[in-house]
Design a protein around this motif. Sequence first.
Motif, PDB file in Angstrom:
ATOM      1  N   ILE A   7       0.775  -1.546   0.386  1.00 55.30           N
ATOM      2  CA  ILE A   7      -0.027   0.128   0.290  1.00 55.30           C
ATOM      3  C   ILE A   7       1.127   1.775   0.095  1.00 55.30           C
ATOM      4  O   ILE A   7       1.495   1.828   1.086  1.00 55.30           O
ATOM      5  CB  ILE A   7      -1.049   0.054   1.122  1.00 55.30           C
ATOM      6  CG1 ILE A   7      -1.529  -1.460   1.325  1.00 55.30           C
ATOM      7  CG2 ILE A   7      -1.561   1.185   1.372  1.00 55.30           C
ATOM      8  CD1 ILE A   7      -2.714  -1.538   2.895  1.00 55.30           C
ATOM      9  N   ASP A   8       0.675   2.511  -1.259  1.00 58.55           N
ATOM     10  CA  ASP A   8       1.352   3.287  -1.265  1.00 58.55           C
ATOM     11  C   ASP A   8       1.472   4.366  -2.354  1.00 58.55           C
ATOM     12  O   ASP A   8       0.620   3.674  -3.170  1.00 58.55           O
ATOM     13  CB  ASP A   8       3.046   2.748  -1.720  1.00 58.55           C
ATOM     14  CG  ASP A   8       4.126   4.473  -1.495  1.00 58.55           C
ATOM     15  OD1 ASP A   8       3.429   4.979  -2.082  1.00 58.55           O
ATOM     16  OD2 ASP A   8       4.993   3.768  -0.216  1.00 58.55           O
ATOM     17  N   ASP A   9       1.045   5.486  -2.368  1.00 56.51           N
ATOM     18  CA  ASP A   9       0.633   6.210  -3.162  1.00 56.51           C
ATOM     19  C   ASP A   9       1.084   6.023  -4.151  1.00 56.51           C
ATOM     20  O   ASP A   9       0.735   7.402  -4.783  1.00 56.51           O
ATOM     21  CB  ASP A   9       0.212   7.405  -2.912  1.00 56.51           C
ATOM     22  CG  ASP A   9       1.295   8.471  -1.608  1.00 56.51           C
ATOM     23  OD1 ASP A   9       2.055   7.782  -1.025  1.00 56.51           O
ATOM     24  OD2 ASP A   9       0.651   9.639  -1.660  1.00 56.51           O
ATOM     25  N   SER A  10       3.019   5.599  -4.032  1.00 54.03           N
ATOM     26  CA  SER A  10       3.267   6.551  -5.110  1.00 54.03           C
ATOM     27  C   SER A  10       3.917   4.978  -6.378  1.00 54.03           C
ATOM     28  O   SER A  10       3.658   4.209  -5.149  1.00 54.03           O
ATOM     29  CB  SER A  10       5.398   6.607  -4.302  1.00 54.03           C
ATOM     30  OG  SER A  10       6.662   6.270  -5.394  1.00 54.03           O
ATOM     31  N   MET A  11       3.117   5.276  -7.409  1.00 52.81           N
ATOM     32  CA  MET A  11       2.985   4.277  -8.271  1.00 52.81           C
ATOM     33  C   MET A  11       4.741   3.410  -8.272  1.00 52.81           C
ATOM     34  O   MET A  11       5.057   2.200  -8.166  1.00 52.81           O
ATOM     35  CB  MET A  11       2.511   4.856  -9.234  1.00 52.81           C
ATOM     36  CG  MET A  11       2.572   3.335 -10.479  1.00 52.81           C
ATOM     37  SD  MET A  11       1.811   4.323 -11.915  1.00 52.81           S
ATOM     38  CE  MET A  11       3.004   5.151 -12.744  1.00 52.81           C
ATOM     39  N   ARG A  14       5.827   1.601  -5.491  1.00 53.64           N
ATOM     40  CA  ARG A  14       4.636   0.207  -5.233  1.00 53.64           C
ATOM     41  C   ARG A  14       5.541  -0.899  -6.920  1.00 53.64           C
ATOM     42  O   ARG A  14       5.435  -1.596  -6.710  1.00 53.64           O
ATOM     43  CB  ARG A  14       3.477  -0.018  -5.806  1.00 53.64           C
ATOM     44  CG  ARG A  14       2.269   0.982  -4.700  1.00 53.64           C
ATOM     45  CD  ARG A  14       1.123   1.159  -5.222  1.00 53.64           C
ATOM     46  NE  ARG A  14       0.502   1.196  -6.364  1.00 53.64           N
ATOM     47  CZ  ARG A  14       0.497   2.342  -6.687  1.00 53.64           C
ATOM     48  NH1 ARG A  14       0.411   3.553  -6.249  1.00 53.64           N
ATOM     49  NH2 ARG A  14       0.161   2.428  -8.296  1.00 53.64           N
ATOM     50  N   HIS A  15       6.091  -0.259  -8.225  1.00 57.68           N
ATOM     51  CA  HIS A  15       6.517  -1.386  -9.121  1.00 57.68           C
ATOM     52  C   HIS A  15       7.718  -1.580  -8.446  1.00 57.68           C
ATOM     53  O   HIS A  15       7.725  -2.957  -8.814  1.00 57.68           O
ATOM     54  CB  HIS A  15       6.120  -0.379  -9.856  1.00 57.68           C
ATOM     55  CG  HIS A  15       6.831  -1.225 -11.854  1.00 57.68           C
ATOM     56  ND1 HIS A  15       5.984  -2.032 -12.017  1.00 57.68           N
ATOM     57  CD2 HIS A  15       7.751  -1.323 -12.098  1.00 57.68           C
ATOM     58  CE1 HIS A  15       6.623  -2.538 -12.763  1.00 57.68           C
ATOM     59  NE2 HIS A  15       8.136  -1.820 -13.281  1.00 57.68           N
ATOM     60  N   GLU A  30      -1.082  -4.770  -4.907  1.00 56.46           N
ATOM     61  CA  GLU A  30      -1.006  -3.141  -4.688  1.00 56.46           C
ATOM     62  C   GLU A  30      -2.205  -3.083  -4.168  1.00 56.46           C
ATOM     63  O   GLU A  30      -3.522  -2.718  -4.970  1.00 56.46           O
ATOM     64  CB  GLU A  30      -0.416  -2.772  -6.468  1.00 56.46           C
ATOM     65  CG  GLU A  30       1.123  -3.156  -6.814  1.00 56.46           C
ATOM     66  CD  GLU A  30       1.205  -2.250  -7.976  1.00 56.46           C
ATOM     67  OE1 GLU A  30       1.049  -1.684  -7.839  1.00 56.46           O
ATOM     68  OE2 GLU A  30       1.734  -3.706  -8.472  1.00 56.46           O
ATOM     69  N   SER A  32      -3.546   1.863  -4.063  1.00 61.13           N
ATOM     70  CA  SER A  32      -2.115   3.545  -3.548  1.00 61.13           C
ATOM     71  C   SER A  32      -3.078   4.067  -3.074  1.00 61.13           C
ATOM     72  O   SER A  32      -2.395   5.021  -2.863  1.00 61.13           O
ATOM     73  CB  SER A  32      -2.946   4.545  -4.914  1.00 61.13           C
ATOM     74  OG  SER A  32      -4.668   4.284  -5.011  1.00 61.13           O
ATOM     75  N   ASP A  33      -3.913   3.511  -1.474  1.00 60.56           N
ATOM     76  CA  ASP A  33      -4.211   4.202  -0.706  1.00 60.56           C
ATOM     77  C   ASP A  33      -4.263   3.248   0.999  1.00 60.56           C
ATOM     78  O   ASP A  33      -4.994   2.053   0.440  1.00 60.56           O
ATOM     79  CB  ASP A  33      -4.949   5.569  -0.086  1.00 60.56           C
ATOM     80  CG  ASP A  33      -6.544   5.097  -1.194  1.00 60.56           C
ATOM     81  OD1 ASP A  33      -6.680   4.384  -0.197  1.00 60.56           O
ATOM     82  OD2 ASP A  33      -6.707   5.864  -1.740  1.00 60.56           O
ATOM     83  N   THR A  51       2.810  -0.795   3.924  1.00 61.41           N
ATOM     84  CA  THR A  51       2.404  -0.105   4.146  1.00 61.41           C
ATOM     85  C   THR A  51       3.095   1.508   4.130  1.00 61.41           C
ATOM     86  O   THR A  51       3.732   1.281   5.305  1.00 61.41           O
ATOM     87  CB  THR A  51       1.009  -0.135   4.836  1.00 61.41           C
ATOM     88  OG1 THR A  51       0.446   0.935   4.332  1.00 61.41           O
ATOM     89  CG2 THR A  51       1.425   0.386   6.677  1.00 61.41           C
ATOM     90  N   MET A  55       0.032   9.365   2.853  1.00 61.81           N
ATOM     91  CA  MET A  55      -1.303   9.144   1.962  1.00 61.81           C
ATOM     92  C   MET A  55      -2.369  10.167   1.802  1.00 61.81           C
ATOM     93  O   MET A  55      -2.676  10.306   2.971  1.00 61.81           O
ATOM     94  CB  MET A  55      -1.845   7.506   1.654  1.00 61.81           C
ATOM     95  CG  MET A  55      -0.251   6.575   1.763  1.00 61.81           C
ATOM     96  SD  MET A  55      -0.638   4.833   1.620  1.00 61.81           S
ATOM     97  CE  MET A  55      -1.300   4.469   3.142  1.00 61.81           C
TER      98      MET A  55
END
Length: 124
Positions: A7-11, A14-15, A30, A32-33, A51, A55
Amino acid sequence: MARILVIDDSMLTRHMLRQVLERAGYEVLEASDGRVGIQIHRTTPADIVITDILMPEQEGLETIRELQRDCPEVKIIAISGGGQIGDYNFLTIAQRLGARRAFQKPFVLQDMLNAVHEVLQTHD
Protein backbone atom coordinates in the motif's frame (compact mmCIF):
# COMPACT_ATOMS: atom_id res chain seq x y z
CA MET A 1 3.59 -18.88 -1.75
CA ALA A 2 3.11 -15.95 0.61
CA ARG A 3 0.91 -13.06 -0.46
CA ILE A 4 2.09 -9.50 0.15
CA LEU A 5 -0.06 -6.38 -0.15
CA VAL A 6 1.88 -3.20 -0.91
CA ILE A 7 0.00 0.00 0.00
CA ASP A 8 1.70 3.17 -1.21
CA ASP A 9 0.51 6.24 -3.09
CA SER A 10 3.76 6.23 -5.11
CA MET A 11 3.32 4.11 -8.21
CA LEU A 12 7.12 3.95 -8.53
CA THR A 13 7.51 2.50 -5.01
CA ARG A 14 4.73 -0.04 -5.59
CA HIS A 15 6.22 -1.10 -8.92
CA MET A 16 9.74 -1.42 -7.49
CA LEU A 17 8.55 -3.53 -4.55
CA ARG A 18 6.36 -5.67 -6.81
CA GLN A 19 9.28 -6.50 -9.09
CA VAL A 20 11.64 -7.39 -6.24
CA LEU A 21 9.07 -9.39 -4.28
CA GLU A 22 7.77 -11.31 -7.30
CA ARG A 23 11.33 -12.21 -8.32
CA ALA A 24 11.75 -13.60 -4.80
CA GLY A 25 8.69 -15.82 -5.32
CA TYR A 26 5.96 -13.86 -3.54
CA GLU A 27 2.49 -13.04 -4.85
CA VAL A 28 2.03 -9.26 -4.75
CA LEU A 29 -1.12 -7.14 -4.61
CA GLU A 30 -1.08 -3.33 -4.77
CA ALA A 31 -3.17 -0.45 -3.43
CA SER A 32 -2.68 3.30 -3.76
CA ASP A 33 -4.02 4.18 -0.30
CA GLY A 34 -5.09 2.61 2.97
CA ARG A 35 -8.82 2.55 2.21
CA VAL A 36 -8.31 0.57 -1.01
CA GLY A 37 -5.71 -1.60 0.74
CA ILE A 38 -8.14 -2.56 3.50
CA GLN A 39 -10.78 -3.48 0.90
CA ILE A 40 -8.29 -5.64 -1.00
CA HIS A 41 -7.12 -7.33 2.20
CA ARG A 42 -10.71 -8.16 3.19
CA THR A 43 -11.38 -9.92 -0.13
CA THR A 44 -7.91 -11.40 -0.69
CA PRO A 45 -6.08 -11.61 2.66
CA ALA A 46 -2.35 -11.04 2.60
CA ASP A 47 0.26 -12.62 4.86
CA ILE A 48 2.14 -9.32 5.06
CA VAL A 49 1.01 -5.76 4.43
CA ILE A 50 3.72 -3.25 3.56
CA THR A 51 2.20 0.19 4.05
CA ASP A 52 3.40 3.70 3.53
CA ILE A 53 2.53 6.15 6.29
CA LEU A 54 1.82 9.43 4.48
CA MET A 55 -0.92 8.89 1.86
CA PRO A 56 -4.13 10.60 0.73
CA GLU A 57 -7.58 9.19 1.52
CA GLN A 58 -6.46 6.94 4.38
CA GLU A 59 -2.97 7.27 5.80
CA GLY A 60 -0.81 4.45 7.09
CA LEU A 61 -1.23 4.85 10.85
CA GLU A 62 -5.01 4.63 10.50
CA THR A 63 -4.56 1.65 8.18
CA ILE A 64 -2.32 -0.13 10.71
CA ARG A 65 -4.85 0.50 13.51
CA GLU A 66 -7.69 -0.86 11.39
CA LEU A 67 -5.71 -3.95 10.33
CA GLN A 68 -4.66 -4.67 13.92
CA ARG A 69 -8.26 -4.35 15.10
CA ASP A 70 -9.94 -6.36 12.32
CA CYS A 71 -7.18 -8.73 11.17
CA PRO A 72 -4.72 -9.16 14.05
CA GLU A 73 -3.06 -12.13 12.34
CA VAL A 74 -1.68 -10.01 9.47
CA LYS A 75 1.94 -8.94 9.76
CA ILE A 76 2.75 -5.33 8.93
CA ILE A 77 5.85 -3.54 7.70
CA ALA A 78 5.73 0.26 7.68
CA ILE A 79 7.61 2.50 5.26
CA SER A 80 7.82 6.27 5.17
CA GLY A 81 9.67 9.05 3.43
CA GLY A 82 9.71 11.05 6.62
CA GLY A 83 7.60 13.07 8.92
CA GLN A 84 6.87 13.38 12.57
CA ILE A 85 4.45 14.95 15.00
CA GLY A 86 6.35 16.95 17.60
CA ASP A 87 8.91 14.56 19.06
CA TYR A 88 7.20 11.46 17.64
CA ASN A 89 8.51 9.86 14.47
CA PHE A 90 5.78 8.26 12.33
CA LEU A 91 7.73 5.00 12.00
CA THR A 92 8.13 4.75 15.77
CA ILE A 93 4.38 5.27 16.16
CA ALA A 94 3.74 2.62 13.48
CA GLN A 95 5.79 0.10 15.46
CA ARG A 96 3.93 0.96 18.66
CA LEU A 97 0.69 0.30 16.78
CA GLY A 98 1.89 -3.15 15.71
CA ALA A 99 4.17 -2.87 12.68
CA ARG A 100 6.82 -5.62 12.90
CA ARG A 101 9.45 -3.61 11.00
CA ALA A 102 9.80 -0.01 9.84
CA PHE A 103 11.88 1.42 7.01
CA GLN A 104 12.76 4.99 6.15
CA LYS A 105 12.60 5.69 2.40
CA PRO A 106 14.76 5.22 0.49
CA PHE A 107 15.59 1.78 1.82
CA VAL A 108 17.84 -1.01 0.60
CA LEU A 109 15.73 -3.55 -1.27
CA GLN A 110 17.70 -6.49 0.11
CA ASP A 111 16.95 -5.24 3.64
CA MET A 112 13.24 -5.25 2.79
CA LEU A 113 13.47 -8.79 1.38
CA ASN A 114 15.27 -9.93 4.52
CA ALA A 115 12.60 -8.32 6.70
CA VAL A 116 9.78 -9.95 4.71
CA HIS A 117 11.44 -13.34 5.10
CA GLU A 118 12.03 -12.83 8.85
CA VAL A 119 8.50 -11.57 9.50
CA LEU A 120 7.01 -14.55 7.66
CA GLN A 121 9.06 -16.89 9.85
CA THR A 122 7.83 -15.42 13.13
CA HIS A 123 5.01 -17.20 14.91
CA ASP A 124 2.78 -15.43 17.40
